[in-house]
Every structure is written in C-alpha cells, then in structure tokens.
Design an enzyme around this catalytic site. Structure first.
Site, PDB file in Angstrom:
ATOM      1  N   ASP A  36       0.855  -1.200   0.000  1.00 40.60           N
ATOM      2  CA  ASP A  36       0.000   0.000   0.000  1.00 40.60           C
ATOM      3  C   ASP A  36       0.883   1.239   0.000  1.00 40.60           C
ATOM      4  OD1 ASP A  36      -3.233   0.464   1.145  1.00 40.60           O
ATOM      5  OD2 ASP A  36      -1.857   2.157   0.954  1.00 40.60           O
ATOM      6  N   THR A 137     -16.056  -1.981  -9.574  1.00 42.63           N
ATOM      7  CA  THR A 137     -17.252  -1.290  -9.088  1.00 42.63           C
ATOM      8  C   THR A 137     -18.413  -1.410 -10.066  1.00 42.63           C
ATOM      9  OG1 THR A 137     -18.121   0.937  -8.720  1.00 42.63           O
ATOM     10  CG2 THR A 137     -16.182   0.795 -10.078  1.00 42.63           C
ATOM     11  N   ASP A 138     -19.628  -1.278  -9.541  1.00 40.09           N
ATOM     12  CA  ASP A 138     -20.800  -1.257 -10.431  1.00 40.09           C
ATOM     13  C   ASP A 138     -20.863   0.039 -11.236  1.00 40.09           C
ATOM     14  OD1 ASP A 138     -21.490   0.479  -8.349  1.00 40.09           O
ATOM     15  OD2 ASP A 138     -23.392  -0.506  -7.865  1.00 40.09           O
ATOM     16  N   GLU A 139     -20.034   1.035 -10.844  1.00 44.52           N
ATOM     17  CA  GLU A 139     -20.105   2.332 -11.531  1.00 44.52           C
ATOM     18  C   GLU A 139     -19.643   2.242 -12.981  1.00 44.52           C
ATOM     19  OE1 GLU A 139     -18.969   5.720  -9.169  1.00 44.52           O
ATOM     20  OE2 GLU A 139     -19.338   4.645  -7.309  1.00 44.52           O
ATOM     21  N   TYR A 162     -13.382   8.604 -12.339  1.00 38.83           N
ATOM     22  CA  TYR A 162     -13.170   7.413 -11.500  1.00 38.83           C
ATOM     23  C   TYR A 162     -13.691   6.163 -12.206  1.00 38.83           C
ATOM     24  CZ  TYR A 162     -14.339   3.849  -8.014  1.00 38.83           C
ATOM     25  OH  TYR A 162     -14.488   2.647  -7.350  1.00 38.83           O
ATOM     26  N   ALA A 164     -14.482   5.702 -15.285  1.00 42.16           N
ATOM     27  CA  ALA A 164     -13.802   5.449 -16.561  1.00 42.16           C
ATOM     28  C   ALA A 164     -12.474   4.732 -16.323  1.00 42.16           C
ATOM     29  CB  ALA A 164     -13.574   6.763 -17.300  1.00 42.16           C
ATOM     30  N   LYS A 166     -11.716   2.820 -13.727  1.00 43.58           N
ATOM     31  CA  LYS A 166     -11.983   1.441 -13.282  1.00 43.58           C
ATOM     32  C   LYS A 166     -12.399   0.591 -14.483  1.00 43.58           C
ATOM     33  CE  LYS A 166     -11.895  -0.058  -9.629  1.00 43.58           C
ATOM     34  NZ  LYS A 166     -10.792  -0.633  -8.796  1.00 43.58           N
ATOM     35  N   ASN A 191     -22.021   0.099  -3.605  1.00 47.38           N
ATOM     36  CA  ASN A 191     -21.453   0.969  -2.561  1.00 47.38           C
ATOM     37  C   ASN A 191     -21.314   0.240  -1.233  1.00 47.38           C
ATOM     38  OD1 ASN A 191     -22.617   2.863  -4.604  1.00 47.38           O
ATOM     39  ND2 ASN A 191     -21.810   4.376  -3.185  1.00 47.38           N
ATOM     40  N   HIS A 297     -23.555  13.106 -12.350  1.00 50.44           N
ATOM     41  CA  HIS A 297     -23.988  12.277 -11.217  1.00 50.44           C
ATOM     42  C   HIS A 297     -24.921  11.148 -11.675  1.00 50.44           C
ATOM     43  CE1 HIS A 297     -25.572  12.553  -6.774  1.00 50.44           C
ATOM     44  NE2 HIS A 297     -25.058  11.377  -7.065  1.00 50.44           N
TER      45      HIS A 297
END
Ligand code: NAD
Ligand code: TYD
Length: 357
Positions: A36, A137-139, A162, A164, A166, A191, A297
């Site tokens: 990390d 992510t589901d985004e 973000y 894009a 991922k 989330n 959004h």
C-alpha cells in the site's frame, strides 16, 4: 484448510483493511503481504490492535503498485499464489477535481500489477490454481433508470473519471485472461459501508457531520439511489470468489438494499439522535442542506447478484438498517481513529517512518 500466499494491494484502505482482518479471523492458513502506498486513504494504524499470532500472518510493505522493481522483488521473495487487487483512487468527487491520479493508479497501476503477475505465473509453469482477483465497481456500468439492475453482461458506460479509470482497468484484466490465459476474476460491487471508511464518502461523512452539528450536504434533489453493501458481506463474497469462482468470469456483488441518498441521511439522523439524545429544534435533520449536484452524477445503481448467489451460494448476511446502526456505533466508539486519519500528525508520522523507503 488450504494454505495460501496472498499479495493484497491497497490493504490499508477501507475494504482492504476489512478484508485482511476478515481473513486473519477466518482463514488461519492464509498469509498476506499488504502492498500500500499509504495515500490519504490508507492507514496503517488499522492493524495496531492485532494480536501477535494474527499480526505475524500480515506483512506490510509501503510502496506503489506502479513500481515494477518492487513488484518483481516481492513476487520473487514471496511466491504468491493469489493477488487480491484493491489499490485504487476511489472517490468520484476527487476524480472530478483531479482525474490524473486515477489514470496513474487505477489504469497504469493495474497494468503493472498484471504484467508482474503474468511474469511470475509463467515462470512457475502457469499453475491452474493461481488467481488474480480484481476488485471493481458497479459504476463501470453507468446509470440506471428507475427499472432494472446491472448484470454481468450490462455494457460498460462509465460517467466519471473514476468509473472510466476502473472500466479501463477491468478491460486490461479481462484482456490478460483472454490473451495470455492468466487466471483472472473480476468482481463488480455496489457501494460499501462499515468500519474504517475514510470520512469523505457519504455515510461516514454524514455520521461525523451530524455528531459535530455541521451542515449535511445532499447533492441535487437527494433522490439518487445506491445499492448498499455491508463491507463484511462483501469480504465474505470475495473469499467465496477466491475459493470457488471460475477464472475469466465476472461476479456482481450487491447488498440488495437500494436506498435514496436522502433516505440514508435521514436514517443516520434518526440513529444518531437516539444516541445523542437530540429532538425537536435540536433534531439533526435540521442540518440537511440540498446543494449543487455533482457533475455527471449517476442517478441509480442496483446490482443483480443472482450469478454469485446461484454459482457460489453467496448472499448478504446483514440487514441494511442493522448494519448501518452497527457502523454508527463503530464511529462513535472510534473517534480517536477518526481524529488520526483527519489529522496532519498521521501524515507526518508516515513521512518520518516511511518517507525514505
Ligand atoms: P480506499 O480509497 O479506502 O483505499 C484505497 C487504498 O489503496 C488506500 O489504502 C491507498 O493508500 C491505496 N493506494 C492508492 N494508490 C496506490 C498505489 N498507487 N499503490 C499502492 N496503493 C495505493 O478504497 P476502498 O473503498 O477500500 O476501495 C477498494 C477497491 O474497491 C477500489 O479498487 C475501489 O475501486 C473498489 N470499490 C470500492 C467501493 C466502495 O464503496 N468503497 C465500491 C466498489 C468498488
Ligand atoms: P459516495 O459515497 O461519494 O459514493 P459514489 O459516488 O461512489 O456512489 O456518494 C454516494 C452518494 O451520495 C452519491 O449519489 C453522491 C451522494 N453524496 C451526497 O449527496 N453528499 C455528499 O457529501 C457525498 C460525499 C455524496
């Protein structure tokens, strides 16, 4: 139980911390190296309270996933059979203010990690049991209307820098499976919430603002919907994917708890008012303020988790309202942690201890 040697990236962040603690508690033969970079979102103190027998199964390395020579050294030293890749820049609002860091860590970083993993996997004779688990992510799927859910075959349509970044990283991971045969698996989750989440995301930010009687900034009309997943349930899903999931596959992981943002904020107000003995003109809902909406959004996210349920028998074990109350209690009981991650002292300590390594 089988022995495993894991490289966990981003293990000092929110989900990584919960994952490492979950593995230490439930998989006694799994050993982990936690790589990390300790950005603002990573916190080594998350492991301070571990008993020695647990701490011995967790080795921390301060470094960047883009550092190819460090990756080569770690793969040579540790002979990993599993990579669990959490490291990322993860906050949409930050990606709007400064997208470049997202390109560097999420896209380039994932690529460097894939490259190092492939080299090591080939040198070892391409063992079938190797896994590269990419946490996404589901985004990446973009925004839903009022109906339907994201499935594993929903086309990618990211809205923010973000999501894009991922999405790009997911494509690289899938390409490494199809082109080189590296046994990769992708999970796309909704989330998360729970202990150790940095107080920039909706739930911890609102908890702390309520406690401190600050404004509760709700973007737009507050009717955007997220599908909330308790982080412990997520970690349990990831373990099942590691143990039983099929290489080359994608698994969506969702909490089955769709709520409008305003509902979540109002519920947090109620939970904290009960605990802080506030009511009437002192009720925390008076702090809610609708503010300018986030650009781009996404209106609604919702996961269809039937694949992971049907194939691996996973479904969330915690009910949303109860898990949210437990999360509120965790923050109330861990204000020293909050002060530490918010303070410059923590940053200074990291600089002194790790600045030149
Ligand atoms: P986080 O921001 O809390 O933690 C990210 C961690 O990565 C931090 O410890 C940070 O120091 C580390 N890191 C950042 N850049 C690095 C680099 N270049 N090299 C090494 N380490 C680096 O994030 P999180 O919420 O724990 O999310 C973990 C993963 O899960 C991310 O990939 C994110 O996209 C994904 N995800 C998160 C959520 C959520 O709700 N939090 C939902 C879906 C997917
Ligand atoms: P966030 O926790 O940033 O996660 P994501 O953007 O990845 O879904 O935000 C969750 C939802 O809450 C999202 O619709 C944006 C909204 N939000 C607010 O209304 N106010 C805030 O201060 C924050 C941080 C988020």
């Amino acid at each position: 139980m089988a022995t495993k040697s894991l490289l966990v990236t981003g293990g000092a962040g929110f989900i990584g911390t919960n994952f490492i603690r979950h593995i230490l508690a439930t998989r006694p033969n799994w050993h982990m190296v936690n790589l990390d970079a300790l950005t603002y979102a990573g916190n080594l103190a998350n492991f301070q309270d571990l008993a020695t027998n647990l701490a011995n199964r967790h080795r921390f390395i301060h470094g960047d996933i883009r550092d190819e020579s460090l990756l080569a050294l770690l793969f040579a030293e540790e002979s990993f059979d599993t990579v669990v890749h959490f490291a990322a820049e993860s906050h949409v609002d930050r990606s709007i203010m400064g997208p470049e860091a997202f390109l560097k860590t999420n896209v380039e970083g994932t690529f460097r990690l894939l490259k190092a993993s492939l080299k090591s996997w080939e040198e070892k004779g391409r063992p079938e049991s190797f896994r590269f688990l990419h946490i996404s992510t589901d985004e990446v799927y973009g925004s839903l209307g009022s109906e339907g859910c994201f499935t594993e075959s929903t086309p990618y349509d990211p809205s923010s820098p973000y999501s894009a970044s991922k999405a790009a990283s997911d494509h690289f991971v899938r390409a490494y499976f199809r082109t080189y045969g590296l046994p990769t698996i992708i999970t796309n989750c909704s989330n998360n919430f729970g202990p150790y989440q940095f107080p920039e995301k909706l739930i911890p930010l609102m908890i702390l603002n309520i406690m401190e009687e600050k404004v509760l900034p709700v973007y737009g009309d507050g009717k955007h919907v997220r599908d909330w997943l308790y982080v412990i349930d997520h970690c349990d899903g990831l373990v099942r994917v590691l143990e039983e999931g099929r290489p080359g596959e994608t698994y969506n992981i969702g909490g089955g708890a769709e709520r409008q943002n305003i509902e979540v904020v109002q519920l947090l107000c109620r939970l904290l008012d009960l605990r802080l003995d506030r009511s009437g003109s002192k009720a925390s809902r008076n702090l809610i303020k609708f503010v300018t909406d986030r650009p781009g959004h996404d209106r609604r996210y919702a996961i269809d988790a039937s694949k992971i349920k049907g194939e691996l028998g996973w479904s969330p074990a915690h009910e949303f309202e109860e898990a949210l109350a437990a999360t509120v209690d965790w923050y109330l009981a861990n204000m020293d942690w909050v002060e530490m991650v918010r303070s410059g002292e923590y940053r200074k300590w990291i600089e002194i201890n790790y600045g030149d390594r």
